[in-house]
Design an enzyme around this catalytic site. Structure first.
Site, PDB file in Angstrom:
ATOM      1  N   HIS A   1      -4.187  22.810   0.150  1.00  0.00           N
ATOM      2  CA  HIS A   1      -4.117  21.499   0.454  1.00  0.00           C
ATOM      3  C   HIS A   1      -3.283  21.075   1.560  1.00  0.00           C
ATOM      4  O   HIS A   1      -2.484  22.013   1.628  1.00  0.00           O
ATOM      5  CB  HIS A   1      -3.995  20.783  -0.695  1.00  0.00           C
ATOM      6  CG  HIS A   1      -3.646  19.291  -0.824  1.00  0.00           C
ATOM      7  ND1 HIS A   1      -2.852  18.378  -0.089  1.00  0.00           N
ATOM      8  CD2 HIS A   1      -4.724  18.241  -1.358  1.00  0.00           C
ATOM      9  CE1 HIS A   1      -3.003  17.071  -0.437  1.00  0.00           C
ATOM     10  NE2 HIS A   1      -4.094  16.999  -1.224  1.00  0.00           N
TER      11      HIS A   1
ATOM     12  N   ASP B   1       1.779  26.030  -5.495  1.00  0.00           N
ATOM     13  CA  ASP B   1       1.453  24.551  -5.834  1.00  0.00           C
ATOM     14  C   ASP B   1       0.583  24.753  -7.010  1.00  0.00           C
ATOM     15  O   ASP B   1      -0.620  25.085  -7.047  1.00  0.00           O
ATOM     16  CB  ASP B   1       0.376  24.196  -4.431  1.00  0.00           C
ATOM     17  CG  ASP B   1      -0.078  23.006  -4.540  1.00  0.00           C
ATOM     18  OD1 ASP B   1      -0.167  22.389  -5.604  1.00  0.00           O
ATOM     19  OD2 ASP B   1      -0.581  22.173  -3.607  1.00  0.00           O
TER      20      ASP B   1
ATOM     21  N   GLN C   1      -3.110  21.476  -9.169  1.00  0.00           N
ATOM     22  CA  GLN C   1      -4.560  21.492 -10.019  1.00  0.00           C
ATOM     23  C   GLN C   1      -4.553  22.210 -11.142  1.00  0.00           C
ATOM     24  O   GLN C   1      -5.562  22.410 -11.766  1.00  0.00           O
ATOM     25  CB  GLN C   1      -5.572  21.660  -8.832  1.00  0.00           C
ATOM     26  CG  GLN C   1      -5.834  20.721  -7.729  1.00  0.00           C
ATOM     27  CD  GLN C   1      -6.435  19.533  -8.172  1.00  0.00           C
ATOM     28  OE1 GLN C   1      -7.088  19.406  -9.148  1.00  0.00           O
ATOM     29  NE2 GLN C   1      -6.196  18.454  -7.324  1.00  0.00           N
TER      30      GLN C   1
ATOM     31  N   LYS D   1      -1.720  13.776 -12.080  1.00  0.00           N
ATOM     32  CA  LYS D   1      -2.979  14.702 -12.310  1.00  0.00           C
ATOM     33  C   LYS D   1      -3.026  15.279 -13.516  1.00  0.00           C
ATOM     34  O   LYS D   1      -4.080  15.808 -13.958  1.00  0.00           O
ATOM     35  CB  LYS D   1      -3.092  15.839 -11.138  1.00  0.00           C
ATOM     36  CG  LYS D   1      -3.474  15.299  -9.776  1.00  0.00           C
ATOM     37  CD  LYS D   1      -3.428  16.364  -8.791  1.00  0.00           C
ATOM     38  CE  LYS D   1      -3.304  16.077  -7.471  1.00  0.00           C
ATOM     39  NZ  LYS D   1      -4.304  15.250  -6.776  1.00  0.00           N
TER      40      LYS D   1
ATOM     41  N   CYS E   1      -8.592  16.772   1.900  1.00  0.00           N
ATOM     42  CA  CYS E   1      -7.247  17.127   2.513  1.00  0.00           C
ATOM     43  C   CYS E   1      -7.175  18.663   2.424  1.00  0.00           C
ATOM     44  O   CYS E   1      -6.095  19.199   2.207  1.00  0.00           O
ATOM     45  CB  CYS E   1      -5.965  16.590   1.623  1.00  0.00           C
ATOM     46  SG  CYS E   1      -6.005  14.742   1.348  1.00  0.00           S
TER      47      CYS E   1
HETATM   48  N1  7TS Z   1      -1.661  20.098  -3.865  1.00  0.00           N
HETATM   49  C1  7TS Z   1      -2.849  20.194  -4.188  1.00  0.00           C
HETATM   50  C2  7TS Z   1      -3.835  21.424  -4.632  1.00  0.00           C
HETATM   51  C3  7TS Z   1      -3.761  19.143  -4.667  1.00  0.00           C
HETATM   52  O1  7TS Z   1      -5.033  19.003  -5.141  1.00  0.00           O
HETATM   53  C4  7TS Z   1      -2.853  17.568  -4.351  1.00  0.00           C
HETATM   54  C5  7TS Z   1      -3.702  16.430  -4.273  1.00  0.00           C
HETATM   55  C6  7TS Z   1      -1.871  17.730  -3.611  1.00  0.00           C
HETATM   56  C7  7TS Z   1      -0.929  19.043  -3.648  1.00  0.00           C
HETATM   57  C8  7TS Z   1      -0.993  16.448  -3.390  1.00  0.00           C
HETATM   58  O2  7TS Z   1      -0.782  16.065  -4.617  1.00  0.00           O
HETATM   59  P1  7TS Z   1       0.183  14.545  -4.408  1.00  0.00           P
HETATM   60  O3  7TS Z   1       0.074  14.153  -6.074  1.00  0.00           O
HETATM   61  O4  7TS Z   1       1.446  14.888  -4.133  1.00  0.00           O
HETATM   62  O5  7TS Z   1      -0.702  13.647  -3.686  1.00  0.00           O
HETATM   63  N2  7TS Z   1      -5.056  16.638  -4.276  1.00  0.00           N
HETATM   64  C9  7TS Z   1      -5.963  15.656  -4.316  1.00  0.00           C
HETATM   65  C10 7TS Z   1      -7.356  15.936  -4.490  1.00  0.00           C
HETATM   66  O6  7TS Z   1      -7.901  17.015  -4.509  1.00  0.00           O
HETATM   67  N3  7TS Z   1      -8.086  14.575  -4.273  1.00  0.00           N
HETATM   68  O7  7TS Z   1      -7.229  13.663  -4.159  1.00  0.00           O
HETATM   69  C11 7TS Z   1      -5.664  14.244  -4.028  1.00  0.00           C
END
Ligand code: 7TS
Length: 417
Positions: A134, A211, A214, A237, A375
């Site tokens: 990501h 990371d 997910q 999430k 992303c």
């Molecule tokens: N890393 C991964 C693997 C992610 O899927 C996401 C967000 C992030 C980092 C960033 O997370 P945040 O909470 O700091 O924004 N992924 C997604 C997605 O797959 N669709 O919308 C956000």
């Protein structure tokens, strides 16, 4: 065309998904005149009543600032806030709450690490990342590289969407200082062999950053077993509120790293001659924290712990199996990311249809998915697509909803492709 069998709310694993769905009030609504089918859990998951209630109760009964120690409400808020930190520690099986740092989310957690590791890097050093990351696990490293003269080196993936371990072995070299890799791919659903990667990186003296954004909605990671140096995730999430996330780190590295932001809470003593830092984890928590959100995340983890997690995992695996079986019922549909080990995510394209049109047409039928580059532009480049349509499932989704998705896709394909 294959006829779709009538599925029930009872999951084949014996879980009563219908009862679990009652815990998520948002799911029981109509969208565009149809019952909502929420399949965008990878972007953000829905919240159980336990989380909503915990946050409301916090604001109704105990809100005050934390760590001030002056009065009863302040003590209650501090106990709730630090209790949530302990809940996260236990969830990750970290050795100490000193290793659990609150952040705004995964993005901020990775930025914090990248900033903190800057003093270790020299020009020519390498930061190894995979091609399925990501942007949150690419861009902070590019910014760090810019500052230090280091280089971001991407290692490969296979056409199926698994990490290419040969490419990893080749690129893990003498100049590698940091390995930053996702536990689970957001766009493909691939579950990566983190333990193996971390072991190889550690043997080469490389710092490892995982990371987990997910991964945590599907698995409970054990950071001591993984042995990574850092692990990051977002509450939203994991069925918790937005605005909070977690960075787990090894204590020696966290102690060595400079603070990230300056202000209240993060200091031991301030004077114009010399300011000293607070102990972990407070050194990295400048300013008034997201207290209600921490409490909400704690409640989300407690809620998950009250469920039969192996049964949830099995139910999710059944959702993915069913989805994969139905792909051939939609002419021209193909799945991007067919790794052997996946969470219930399918990224797909349908010949003759733009992903964003698929999303809009599904929404008209009450079905929420995400479309676009997720992303993960370098990953889209690898597959030569501008984006995909992605259905990402959670344990509260039913087999019936999988069937509804595919019935809708069949119709869209017939009418518009
Ligand atoms: N890393 C991964 C693997 C992610 O899927 C996401 C967000 C992030 C980092 C960033 O997370 P945040 O909470 O700091 O924004 N992924 C997604 C997605 O797959 N669709 O919308 C956000």
């Amino acid at each position: 065309m294959t006829t779709l069998s009538v599925a029930s709310n009872q999951s084949p694993t014996g879980l009563d998904i219908h009862a679990i769905r009652q815990d998520f009030p948002i799911l029981a609504q109509q969208v565009n005149g149809k019952p909502l089918v929420y399949l965008d859990n990878g972007a953000s998951a829905q919240k159980p009543v336990a989380v909503l209630d915990a946050m409301e109760r916090y604001y109704r009964e105990m809100h005050s600032n934390v760590h001030r120690g002056a009065h009863t409400l302040g003590d209650r808020a501090t106990v709730a806030f630090e209790g949530a930190r302990e809940t996260v520690r236990a969830f990750l099986n970290a050795a100490s709450t000193r290793q659990i740092i609150w952040t705004r989310g995964t993005t901020e957690a990775i930025n914090l690490v990248a900033n903190g590791l800057a003093p270790r890097l020299r020009a020519g050093d390498e930061i190894l990342v995979s091609r399925m990351e990501h942007h949150a696990n690419i861009v902070p490293w590019q910014m760090l590289a810019e500052r230090t003269g280091a280089k971001v080196v991407p290692f490969g993936i296979t056409p199926e969407g698994e990490l290419d371990l040969e490419s990893f072995d080749q690129l893990l070299g003498e100049r590698t200082r940091i390995l930053a890799v996702t536990h689970v791919s957001n766009a493909l659903g691939t579950v990566n062999p983190i333990r193996e990667l971390v072991a190889k990186a550690k043997a080469a003296g490389v710092i490892t950053v995982v990371d987990g954004a997910q991964a945590v909605p599907h698995y409970q990671p054990d950071v001591q077993a993984l042995d990574c140096d850092f692990y990051a995730f977002s509450s939203h999430k994991l069925f918790g509120p937005t605005g909070i996330g977690v960075l787990y780190g090894k204590e020696d590295l966290l102690n060595e790293m400079p603070p990230w932001q300056g202000g209240g809470e993060m200091i031991e003593r301030v004077s114009f001659e010399r300011t000293t830092w607070n102990v972990l984890p407070y050194k990295f928590e400048a300013g008034t924290p997201a207290i209600a959100e921490a409490v909400g995340l704690g409640a989300a983890i407690d809620y998950l712990s009250s469920l039969d997690r192996p049964a949830l995992e099995a139910a999710e695996a059944d959702l993915l199996t069913r989805a994969n079986q139905l792909v051939e019922t939609v002419p021209g549909m193909s799945v991007i990311g067919t790794a052997r080990n996946k969470v219930p995510v399918i990224s797909f394209k349908i010949e003759g249809l733009h992903p964003s049109d698929i999303g809009t047409l599904l929404d008209q039928q009450g079905i929420a998915i995400r479309t676009g580059h997720h992303c993960a532009m370098p990953l889209m480049d690898f597959y030569g697509v501008p984006g995909t349509a992605r259905a990402s499932f959670a344990f509260y989704n039913t087999q019936d909803e999988v069937d509804q998705l595919f019935t809708a896709l069949q119709k869209i394909q017939r009418l518009f492709a």
